[in-house]
Motif scaffolding. Structure first.
Motif, PDB file in Angstrom:
ATOM      1  N   MET A 197       0.848  -1.186   0.000  1.00 17.51           N
ATOM      2  CA  MET A 197       0.000   0.000   0.000  1.00 17.51           C
ATOM      3  C   MET A 197       0.884   1.238   0.000  1.00 17.51           C
ATOM      4  N   SER A 198       0.306   2.378  -0.312  1.00 17.50           N
ATOM      5  CA  SER A 198       1.080   3.613  -0.357  1.00 17.50           C
ATOM      6  C   SER A 198       1.474   4.043   1.047  1.00 17.50           C
ATOM      7  N   GLU A 199       2.556   4.767   1.132  1.00 21.30           N
ATOM      8  CA  GLU A 199       3.012   5.272   2.431  1.00 21.30           C
ATOM      9  C   GLU A 199       1.970   6.206   3.038  1.00 21.30           C
ATOM     10  N   TYR A 200       1.294   6.987   2.192  1.00 23.99           N
ATOM     11  CA  TYR A 200       0.255   7.885   2.687  1.00 23.99           C
ATOM     12  C   TYR A 200      -0.884   7.099   3.329  1.00 23.99           C
ATOM     13  N   LEU A 201      -1.321   6.027   2.693  1.00 22.19           N
ATOM     14  CA  LEU A 201      -2.403   5.215   3.249  1.00 22.19           C
ATOM     15  C   LEU A 201      -1.984   4.580   4.562  1.00 22.19           C
ATOM     16  N   ALA A 202      -0.753   4.081   4.629  1.00 26.33           N
ATOM     17  CA  ALA A 202      -0.260   3.458   5.859  1.00 26.33           C
ATOM     18  C   ALA A 202      -0.236   4.456   7.012  1.00 26.33           C
ATOM     19  N   GLU A 203       0.204   5.693   6.735  1.00 27.83           N
ATOM     20  CA  GLU A 203       0.238   6.723   7.770  1.00 27.83           C
ATOM     21  C   GLU A 203      -1.169   7.133   8.175  1.00 27.83           C
ATOM     22  N   LEU A 204      -2.078   7.199   7.214  1.00 25.70           N
ATOM     23  CA  LEU A 204      -3.465   7.558   7.499  1.00 25.70           C
ATOM     24  C   LEU A 204      -4.106   6.527   8.424  1.00 25.70           C
ATOM     25  N   HIS A 205      -3.772   5.279   8.187  1.00 25.88           N
ATOM     26  CA  HIS A 205      -4.351   4.185   8.967  1.00 25.88           C
ATOM     27  C   HIS A 205      -3.849   4.182  10.409  1.00 25.88           C
ATOM     28  N   LYS A 206      -2.711   4.791  10.667  1.00 25.82           N
ATOM     29  CA  LYS A 206      -2.124   4.809  12.011  1.00 25.82           C
ATOM     30  C   LYS A 206      -2.697   5.908  12.899  1.00 25.82           C
ATOM     31  N   LEU A 207      -3.476   6.820  12.329  1.00 23.83           N
ATOM     32  CA  LEU A 207      -3.991   7.943  13.105  1.00 23.83           C
ATOM     33  C   LEU A 207      -4.911   7.448  14.219  1.00 23.83           C
ATOM     34  N   PRO A 208      -4.863   8.073  15.386  1.00 28.32           N
ATOM     35  CA  PRO A 208      -5.723   7.637  16.500  1.00 28.32           C
ATOM     36  C   PRO A 208      -7.190   7.939  16.221  1.00 28.32           C
ATOM     37  N   ARG A 209      -8.060   7.185  16.858  1.00 23.94           N
ATOM     38  CA  ARG A 209      -9.489   7.364  16.673  1.00 23.94           C
ATOM     39  C   ARG A 209      -9.916   8.730  17.179  1.00 23.94           C
ATOM     40  N   ALA A 210     -10.826   9.363  16.438  1.00 23.98           N
ATOM     41  CA  ALA A 210     -11.366  10.650  16.866  1.00 23.98           C
ATOM     42  C   ALA A 210     -12.012  10.501  18.248  1.00 23.98           C
ATOM     43  N   ASP A 211     -11.797  11.491  19.105  1.00 23.00           N
ATOM     44  CA  ASP A 211     -12.271  11.401  20.486  1.00 23.00           C
ATOM     45  C   ASP A 211     -13.772  11.693  20.558  1.00 23.00           C
ATOM     46  N   LYS A 212     -14.586  10.665  20.336  1.00 23.60           N
ATOM     47  CA  LYS A 212     -16.042  10.792  20.386  1.00 23.60           C
ATOM     48  C   LYS A 212     -16.646   9.814  21.397  1.00 23.60           C
ATOM     49  N   GLY A 213     -15.820   9.337  22.311  1.00 24.47           N
ATOM     50  CA  GLY A 213     -16.320   8.383  23.286  1.00 24.47           C
ATOM     51  C   GLY A 213     -16.438   6.993  22.687  1.00 24.47           C
ATOM     52  N   SER A 214     -17.266   6.168  23.302  1.00 23.13           N
ATOM     53  CA  SER A 214     -17.411   4.785  22.862  1.00 23.13           C
ATOM     54  C   SER A 214     -18.494   4.596  21.807  1.00 23.13           C
ATOM     55  N   ASP A 215     -19.286   5.618  21.549  1.00 16.61           N
ATOM     56  CA  ASP A 215     -20.363   5.505  20.571  1.00 16.61           C
ATOM     57  C   ASP A 215     -19.801   5.528  19.153  1.00 16.61           C
ATOM     58  N   PRO A 216     -20.434   4.790  18.247  1.00 15.11           N
ATOM     59  CA  PRO A 216     -19.930   4.757  16.871  1.00 15.11           C
ATOM     60  C   PRO A 216     -20.049   6.104  16.166  1.00 15.11           C
ATOM     61  N   ILE A 217     -19.168   6.297  15.205  1.00 15.45           N
ATOM     62  CA  ILE A 217     -19.209   7.488  14.357  1.00 15.45           C
ATOM     63  C   ILE A 217     -19.526   7.003  12.946  1.00 15.45           C
ATOM     64  N   ILE A 218     -20.673   7.371  12.431  1.00 10.14           N
ATOM     65  CA  ILE A 218     -21.107   6.894  11.118  1.00 10.14           C
ATOM     66  C   ILE A 218     -21.063   8.047  10.125  1.00 10.14           C
ATOM     67  N   THR A 219     -20.336   7.862   9.047  1.00  6.79           N
ATOM     68  CA  THR A 219     -20.293   8.886   8.012  1.00  6.79           C
ATOM     69  C   THR A 219     -21.316   8.569   6.933  1.00  6.79           C
ATOM     70  N   ILE A 220     -22.101   9.587   6.581  1.00  4.45           N
ATOM     71  CA  ILE A 220     -23.116   9.467   5.538  1.00  4.45           C
ATOM     72  C   ILE A 220     -22.988  10.656   4.602  1.00  4.45           C
ATOM     73  N   SER A 221     -23.687  10.594   3.486  1.00  2.00           N
ATOM     74  CA  SER A 221     -23.596  11.656   2.491  1.00  2.00           C
ATOM     75  C   SER A 221     -24.235  12.939   2.990  1.00  2.00           C
ATOM     76  N   ARG A 222     -23.572  14.052   2.735  1.00  2.00           N
ATOM     77  CA  ARG A 222     -24.128  15.350   3.108  1.00  2.00           C
ATOM     78  C   ARG A 222     -25.350  15.697   2.265  1.00  2.00           C
ATOM     79  N   SER A 223     -25.549  14.963   1.162  1.00  2.00           N
ATOM     80  CA  SER A 223     -26.724  15.199   0.323  1.00  2.00           C
ATOM     81  C   SER A 223     -27.921  14.358   0.757  1.00  2.00           C
TER      82      SER A 223
END
Length: 362
Positions: A223-249
């Protein structure tokens, strides 16, 4: 009359003219020609294959070369998009309405990126199936490109793997998030290329033209170095509840469904572009990506391959893998759920909700 042996050694008479033949140089010349012929036949078979060899090799494609070409295509398409953005000559028109009832625009950037990406790939791999979102566009004088292995980082593990050309399908999205492109929300804009073998996504490329970042993965290899670094980022601090991304439309009803499925405390991240949303999952800014309506396969194939390479999953809302083969519909009608972890748990929640609402999720 000249004796036979003297004629052989010194001269011959042909058509009334006398010529002198030196047998030693002629023999040496014949030997040298034979050596050259054997050399080319035995040591240059790859550069000068036989007719049989050409017929046999024409039915194969090299996935290492396809990865390189896919990266280049995404980046070259991105250059066209940036050029149009800088010119401010978008030449915008509408292709109609999306499944959510939102205007689906088309710009000169969509067309120019399509022509560079589709024609460039088709010139290098004429025997594979290539589908682009803008296949209806007529291309003239599009810039092409040659394979450049330097698009890979030095530590990339990219072996030569040959597969049958007829088993390969390439899905091209020349400009994901066109609506946001016209609004200058460039963080959502991507170009994408996906290579599927026997219907399964194996190579995915997602490129942001404005940041210059390219996320790519070859399942089971690198995989690309950029993808590998992106994957290492810590989880956004939103507690234990899931974070679901959906379309803004999506409408407010889609957000209501998301809360009903994942709980009232769910965090909803609205964003644009399927490629961008997959990368939010990769970067741990979202725990899952939910899409409840129709979506095209050129929007999701690259993200599907990238998630697979990272051990994640993308399935329909029926919990089925998506087939990207050439004989399948380009439309995925069954929605999707994409995640890196807990995919089974999330699908149980989706199934429970659908059971309570006669199988509906929108």
């Amino acid at each position: 009359m000249i004796p036979m042996k003297e004629r052989k050694d010194r001269k011959e008479i042909m058509n009334g003219r006398t010529i002198r033949i030196n047998r030693v140089p002629a023999t040496i010349t014949a030997i040298l020609l034979t050596i050259v012929l054997v050399y080319f036949l035995n040591f240059h078979q790859e550069e000068r294959p036989s007719i049989y060899g050409m017929l046999r090799s024409d039915n194969k494609v090299n996935l290492r070369k396809m990865l390189i070409a896919a990266i280049q295509a995404a980046q070259r398409g991105g250059l066209e998009i940036v050029d149009v953005a800088n010119s401010r000559q978008l030449k915008e028109r509408s292709k109609g309405k999306t499944a959510e009832g939102v205007n689906d625009p088309f710009t000169d950037a969509d067309g120019r990126s399509h022509c560079v990406m589709k024609q460039g790939l088709k010139r290098i791999f004429p025997r594979v199936h290539i589908f682009s979102e803008e296949d209806k566009e007529h291309c003239q004088d599009a810039h092409s490109f040659d394979l450049d292995p330097t698009v890979l980082h030095e530590t990339a593990i990219v072996p030569d793997v040959a597969v049958t050309a007829q088993d390969v399908t390439v899905w091209v999205d020349p400009l994901d998030a066109t609506k946001e492109f016209t609004e200058e929300l460039y963080e959502y804009v991507t170009t994408m290329v996906c290579v599927a073998v026997a219907g399964q996504p194996v190579i995915g490329v997602i490129h942001n033209p404005f940041s210059g970042h390219t996320a790519w993965a070859w399942v089971g290899h690198s995989m690309s170095e950029y993808l590998a670094e992106l994957h290492k980022l810590p989880r956004a601090d939103k507690g234990s509840d899931p974070i679901i991304t959906i379309s803004r439309s999506h409408t407010a009803a889609a957000q209501d469904v998301t809360r009903a499925v994942f709980g009232q405390n769910v965090n909803i991240l609205t964003a644009a572009g399927a490629g961008y949303k997959v990368l939010q999952v990769v970067a741990n800014n979202a725990t899952a990506y939910l899409h409840t309506s129709i979506i095209k396969k050129w929007d999701i194939c690259a993200g599907d391959a990238i998630l697979r390479a990272l051990g994640g999953a993308m399935t329909t809302l029926n919990d089925e893998s998506i087939n990207y083969g050439p004989n399948e519909s380009p439309v995925n009608k069954d929605g999707l759920l994409a995640s890196l972890t807990h995919h089974g748990d999330y699908m149980e929640r989706v199934s429970k909700y659908r059971a309570q609402h006669n199988g509906k999720l929108r």
